[in-house]
Design a protein around this motif. Structure first.
Motif, short mmCIF file in Angstrom:
data_model
loop_
_atom_site.label_atom_id
_atom_site.label_comp_id
_atom_site.label_asym_id
_atom_site.label_seq_id
_atom_site.Cartn_x
_atom_site.Cartn_y
_atom_site.Cartn_z
N PRO A 12 -36.54 22.76 -9.04
CA PRO A 12 -35.23 22.21 -8.66
C PRO A 12 -35.30 20.71 -8.42
N ALA A 67 -30.58 18.44 -5.04
CA ALA A 67 -29.93 19.74 -4.89
C ALA A 67 -30.49 20.49 -3.69
N VAL A 68 -31.80 20.43 -3.55
CA VAL A 68 -32.46 21.08 -2.41
C VAL A 68 -32.02 20.44 -1.09
N ASP A 114 -28.53 21.64 -0.01
CA ASP A 114 -28.58 22.99 0.56
C ASP A 114 -29.24 22.99 1.94
N ARG A 119 -32.77 32.63 -2.09
CA ARG A 119 -32.64 31.22 -2.49
C ARG A 119 -33.50 30.95 -3.71
N TYR A 131 -33.29 28.33 -7.68
CA TYR A 131 -32.53 27.36 -8.48
C TYR A 131 -32.82 27.61 -9.95
N SER A 174 -27.74 26.21 -7.88
CA SER A 174 -28.26 26.87 -6.69
C SER A 174 -27.80 28.31 -6.61
N LEU A 198 -28.37 29.95 -3.74
CA LEU A 198 -28.43 30.17 -2.30
C LEU A 198 -27.45 31.27 -1.91
#
Length: 243
Positions: A165, A169-170, A173, A229, A231, A237, A239
């Motif tokens: 990922p 983006a991480v 989240d 979770r 990606y 995502s 999640l």
């Protein structure tokens, strides 16, 4: 493609569905946008809507023949109206892929009544939360509420074939999870200004707002749980939160 794939995410959905025995499902889908909260109200079988193009033929053969429930639709409408949230009813629309791709794995027998509900991405984050809050009592009646969307959904930023990922983006989240764990709704309502990389993660809010509806519907006395979770394509995502 999730509907016809077997991977870690589909296995998670299958295991989660097997652990639940709801009497009905209320699902807010990112793929049905209306100005007013609109509720599917029917007792007969839904048509499966293929609201996409350019995919393999096998995807267009998938059916999810769940039935609706006018009784549950009326309950949802009553709870929202009681909280001064205007509603409308729809008696003809089928299930879109925001609903059936997920439900096919969770409840493959399609034997649980489904009530599909629209979203309005132009409402504020707080207004989305209040919609969910108005529906908190559903869980006490063994009705499962699902917010079907994606926290990071920027199709222009996907990295096809990338396994790892992207850090931004991480980070987005992580910020959401931290604020939800702290019940910091004030910050969550201002995510556009406060969350890192918010404009990259949420260029348009239709996929994002189901999170806030689900959050609002949860038990405020319990900490939310990250139940899955991962990606895909660097940024998309998966999640999944339980409230």
């Amino acid at each position: 493609m999730l509907a016809v794939e077997q991977n870690e995410y589909s296995k998670f959905l299958q295991q989660t569905g097997a652990s639940l025995k709801p009497d009905a499902i209320v699902i807010f889908t990112a793929h049905w946008e209306t100005e007013k909260v609109t509720i599917s109200s029917k007792d007969d079988e839904y048509e499966t809507i293929y609201d996409f193009y350019g995919f393999p033929d096998e995807l267009y053969q998938v059916k999810y023949p769940a039935k609706g429930s006018t009784k549950v639709a009326e309950l949802v409408g009553h709870l929202l109206s009681e909280n001064h949230i205007p509603v409308a009813y729809d008696t003809s629309r089928g299930l879109d892929h925001g609903s059936w791709t997920m439900l096919k794995h969770m409840f493959p027998n399609a034997d649980i009544p489904v009530v599909q509900v629209s979203v309005n991405p132009y409402r504020t984050a707080e207004e989305q939360f209040r919609i969910g809050e108005a529906l908190r009592s559903l869980s006490g009646q063994n009705i499962l509420l699902i917010g079907s969307g994606v926290t990071v959904h920027n199709l222009r930023a996907v990295k096809w074939g990338q396994k790892e990922p992207e850090s931004w983006a991480v980070e987005f989240d992580e910020w959401l999870i931290e604020k939800m764990n702290k019940h910091d709704t004030n910050s969550l309502f201002q995510y556009e200004d406060l969350a890192p990389h918010a404009k990259m993660a949420v260029p348009r809010a239709e996929h994002f707002v189901p999170l806030y509806i689900a959050l609002g519907s949860g038990n405020p006395g319990e900490a939310p749980q990250v139940i899955y979770r991962s990606y895909e394509f660097g940024t998309l995502s998966y999640l999944s939160m339980q409230f």
